[in-house]
Design a protein around this motif. Structure first.
Motif, PDB file in Angstrom:
ATOM      1  N   GLU A 128     -26.860 -64.125  10.147  1.00 54.44           N
ATOM      2  CA  GLU A 128     -26.625 -62.593  10.388  1.00 54.44           C
ATOM      3  C   GLU A 128     -25.022 -62.439   9.819  1.00 54.44           C
ATOM      4  O   GLU A 128     -24.196 -62.950  10.394  1.00 54.44           O
ATOM      5  N   VAL A 130     -22.132 -59.115   8.952  1.00 56.56           N
ATOM      6  CA  VAL A 130     -22.196 -57.948   9.450  1.00 56.56           C
ATOM      7  C   VAL A 130     -20.730 -57.566   8.478  1.00 56.56           C
ATOM      8  O   VAL A 130     -19.740 -58.331   8.585  1.00 56.56           O
ATOM      9  N   ARG A 152     -29.160 -54.783   4.249  1.00 56.09           N
ATOM     10  CA  ARG A 152     -29.570 -53.263   4.829  1.00 56.09           C
ATOM     11  C   ARG A 152     -27.878 -52.709   4.463  1.00 56.09           C
ATOM     12  O   ARG A 152     -27.409 -51.934   5.477  1.00 56.09           O
ATOM     13  N   THR A 153     -27.434 -52.991   3.627  1.00 57.89           N
ATOM     14  CA  THR A 153     -25.989 -52.649   3.108  1.00 57.89           C
ATOM     15  C   THR A 153     -26.025 -51.391   2.108  1.00 57.89           C
ATOM     16  O   THR A 153     -27.274 -51.466   1.336  1.00 57.89           O
ATOM     17  N   THR A 176     -29.958 -62.027   7.255  1.00 60.50           N
ATOM     18  CA  THR A 176     -29.642 -60.472   7.292  1.00 60.50           C
ATOM     19  C   THR A 176     -28.297 -60.094   7.197  1.00 60.50           C
ATOM     20  O   THR A 176     -27.317 -60.568   7.802  1.00 60.50           O
ATOM     21  N   ARG A 178     -25.676 -56.512   7.222  1.00 59.57           N
ATOM     22  CA  ARG A 178     -25.982 -55.090   7.502  1.00 59.57           C
ATOM     23  C   ARG A 178     -24.419 -54.720   7.565  1.00 59.57           C
ATOM     24  O   ARG A 178     -23.505 -55.572   7.760  1.00 59.57           O
ATOM     25  N   HIS A 179     -24.306 -53.359   7.697  1.00 61.84           N
ATOM     26  CA  HIS A 179     -23.089 -52.803   8.435  1.00 61.84           C
ATOM     27  C   HIS A 179     -23.288 -52.590   9.943  1.00 61.84           C
ATOM     28  O   HIS A 179     -24.170 -53.039  10.615  1.00 61.84           O
ATOM     29  N   LEU A 180     -22.310 -52.051  10.443  1.00 64.18           N
ATOM     30  CA  LEU A 180     -22.269 -51.892  11.782  1.00 64.18           C
ATOM     31  C   LEU A 180     -23.287 -51.001  12.241  1.00 64.18           C
ATOM     32  O   LEU A 180     -23.750 -49.964  11.755  1.00 64.18           O
ATOM     33  N   LYS A 181     -23.994 -51.271  13.665  1.00 63.23           N
ATOM     34  CA  LYS A 181     -24.921 -50.319  14.073  1.00 63.23           C
ATOM     35  C   LYS A 181     -24.244 -49.353  14.842  1.00 63.23           C
ATOM     36  O   LYS A 181     -22.876 -49.347  15.053  1.00 63.23           O
ATOM     37  N   ARG A 182     -24.667 -48.203  15.328  1.00 67.98           N
ATOM     38  CA  ARG A 182     -24.057 -47.012  15.604  1.00 67.98           C
ATOM     39  C   ARG A 182     -23.348 -47.450  16.998  1.00 67.98           C
ATOM     40  O   ARG A 182     -21.909 -46.899  17.122  1.00 67.98           O
ATOM     41  N   GLU A 184     -22.197 -50.375  17.797  1.00 60.10           N
ATOM     42  CA  GLU A 184     -21.002 -51.229  17.371  1.00 60.10           C
ATOM     43  C   GLU A 184     -19.836 -50.448  16.801  1.00 60.10           C
ATOM     44  O   GLU A 184     -18.799 -50.650  17.091  1.00 60.10           O
ATOM     45  N   ARG A 185     -20.147 -49.417  16.295  1.00 66.09           N
ATOM     46  CA  ARG A 185     -19.129 -48.528  15.319  1.00 66.09           C
ATOM     47  C   ARG A 185     -18.378 -47.649  16.567  1.00 66.09           C
ATOM     48  O   ARG A 185     -17.286 -47.743  16.461  1.00 66.09           O
TER      49      ARG A 185
END
Length: 193
Positions: A128, A130, A152-153, A176, A178-182, A184-185
């Motif tokens: 994974e 991020v 998912r970027t 995977t 991806r960017h940060l999830k809500r 995590e942000r």
């Protein structure tokens, strides 16, 4: 009626982020890469900057020439491996998922490279990755294998941000990106205050 695409929220810069840029600008003067007038102009912008996007252009043209470095090797093994927090990004990273998986978190890193090569082998545990908003990941050279690749970027690259060039295979565990999830942000924003 189509929905408007969501724009990435600019991450706020901390005092430490501004101080790191100031130190890099001072080093550039010492090396003769910029003069004192240019230093003054850039320092004024750096000290007033509120986001990472405002800081990035101030040092984007000052990338130092670094000696070749050994790749960072991450092996998931049985327990898994995580590279997160504040760390300096090397030019090459090799991630082997093993059984426990590997997570590489670039959201708080120091990275002045234009391109970072990341070779993945998902194996059974998967990999994974991020990345912050504004970083772009090139996944064209990844073999989806059994589990496949989940990217998912977004494709919106901020000036001065690196390109992550992904190669390798997804294996049985998958890869995977991806960017940060809500959640995590929100946690990152609280920590940067």
């Amino acid at each position: 009626m189509s929905a408007e695409p969501s724009q990435p929220v600019p991450l706020r810069a901390s005092d430490a982020d501004r101080e790191a840029v100031v130190a890099e600008l001072q080093d550039a003067v010492a090396d003769g890469r910029i003069d004192l007038d240019e230093l003054g102009a850039r320092l004024e912008v750096a000290l007033a900057a509120r986001t990472h996007a405002e800081l990035a252009p101030l040092t984007a043209d000052l990338l130092p020439v670094l000696p070749p470095a050994q790749p960072l090797l991450l092996k998931g093994g049985v327990a898994g491996a995580v590279r997160a927090g504040v760390w300096r990004v090397p030019e090459q990273i090799r991630a082997y998922g093993g059984v426990g998986g590997v997570k590489i978190d670039f959201t708080r890193v120091e990275c002045r490279l234009r391109v970072v090569e990341v070779e993945v082998d998902g194996q059974a545990g998967g990999v994974e990755i991020v990345v912050p908003d504004g970083w772009v990941v090139d996944t064209e050279q990844v073999d989806p294998d059994l589990a496949g690749l989940r990217d998912r970027t977004t494709a919106q690259k901020l000036p001065g941000s690196p390109l992550i060039r992904l190669t390798g295979t997804c294996g049985m565990g998958g890869v995977t990106v991806r960017h940060l999830k809500r959640g995590e942000r929100r946690k990152l924003l609280r920590e940067s205050r």
